[in-house]
Design an enzyme around this catalytic site. Structure first.
Site, short mmCIF file in Angstrom:
data_model
loop_
_atom_site.label_atom_id
_atom_site.label_comp_id
_atom_site.label_asym_id
_atom_site.label_seq_id
_atom_site.Cartn_x
_atom_site.Cartn_y
_atom_site.Cartn_z
N TYR A 164 -8.99 0.30 16.39
CA TYR A 164 -8.21 0.99 15.36
C TYR A 164 -8.17 2.50 15.62
O TYR A 164 -7.11 3.13 15.62
CB TYR A 164 -8.79 0.70 13.99
CG TYR A 164 -8.11 1.44 12.86
CD1 TYR A 164 -6.97 0.94 12.26
CD2 TYR A 164 -8.62 2.66 12.42
CE1 TYR A 164 -6.34 1.64 11.23
CE2 TYR A 164 -7.99 3.36 11.40
CZ TYR A 164 -6.86 2.85 10.81
OH TYR A 164 -6.24 3.54 9.80
N GLY A 217 0.78 -1.23 0.00
CA GLY A 217 0.00 0.00 0.00
C GLY A 217 0.80 1.27 0.00
O GLY A 217 1.72 1.47 -0.80
N SER A 221 -4.65 8.58 11.21
CA SER A 221 -5.89 8.40 10.47
C SER A 221 -6.90 9.47 10.85
O SER A 221 -6.86 10.01 11.97
CB SER A 221 -6.50 7.01 10.74
OG SER A 221 -7.77 6.87 10.12
#
Length: 272
Positions: A170, A17, A147
């Site tokens: 997460y 990625g 994130s």
């Protein structure tokens, strides 16, 4: 963007990625790239692919499993022993919400909730262990790939032993990265080592995994490259970015008491 010729950049999670795309961009721009991954075969594949974008003698492979703090320590020791300088550390390695575990709570080799361990504690420990090298190489930079998905840390149940949810795990781990970014930037003020965090792309998939659209990866690589190579006056330190733009993180990131609590917990859990 500043020239990356002669710069040494360690990218964790460089075999997939964003990390893989970033390694290729760095090699193309003249950097020496330290390619970290967990699987030796994927590391070798990545090095072969990235070599097409730059000189093969400016690529070096490092293997470590971030599910184990012993593995993180071994990586830091290997880099410190082999590299005379380190200009940039990109803490990119991590796991998403869907894999592994399929939503079932899992623990690291050290007995910590897996996403908190891999996404946050491993990067915390690696950064702390490599700080002497980064300080000696100043001006240098640390980039934490966080994130847009963030959730306040429950210090009463950091390991989420009750009502576990992979998305919550997460988001908590990613917010922890940002608290660490702000805390470390203040600690390193005046040393020539800058620390920033970012959500790498303005697109945010509803279900996070290792897979991401190619356009999103390219966008993320561009945003991360900016924090690596743009003039220091543009990127500053102790900031959080959403893509190319500075943004506001979850409110907990601006709470000095929460940052201190996370710091003390991290020191205890990692022994650093």
């Amino acid at each position: 963007m500043a020239s990356l010729d002669g710069k040494v950049v360690l990218v964790t999670g460089a075999t997939d990625g964003l990390g893989r795309a970033l390694a290729a961009d760095l090699a193309r721009d003249g950097a020496t790239v330290l390619v970290h991954g967990r699987d030796p075969g994927r590391i070798a594949d990545t090095v072969r692919e990235v070599a097409a974008h730059g000189s093969a003698d400016r690529l070096r492979a490092y293997q470590a499993d971030f599910e184990s703090l012993a593995g993180v320590r071994a990586l830091a020791a290997a880099v410190t022993a082999a590299e005379p300088r380190l200009d940039v550390l990109v803490n990119n390695a991590g796991v998403g919400t869907a894999n592994p575990g399929g939503g079932v709570r899992q623990e690291s080799a050290d007995g910590y909730e897996l996403r908190f361990a891999v996404n946050y504690l491993a990067g915390y420990a690696l950064t702390r262990l490599l700080l002497p090298l980064l300080r000696a190489s100043a001006p240098s930079r640390i980039v934490n790939v966080a994130s847009l998905g963030q959730q306040a840390i429950d210090f009463g149940d950091v390991m989420l032993t009750e009502d576990y949810d992979g998305l919550r795990a997460y988001r908590q781990s990613k917010l922890a990265q940002i608290l660490f970014t702000f805390d470390l930037a203040a600690e390193l003020d005046g040393t020539g080592v800058s620390v920033n965090a970012l959500h790498p792309a303005t697109f945010m998939p509803t279900k996070l995994s290792h897979a991401a659209p190619i356009s999103t990866i390219a966008q993320g690589a561009e945003a991360t490259m900016r924090l690596i190579a743009a003039p220091a006056e543009q990127t500053g330190t102790g900031r959080y970015f959403n893509g190319l733009d500075e943004a506001r993180a979850d409110d907990q990131a601006y709470d000095p008491a929460a940052r201190r609590q996370l710091r003390e917990l991290s020191e205890k859990l990692t022994g650093l």
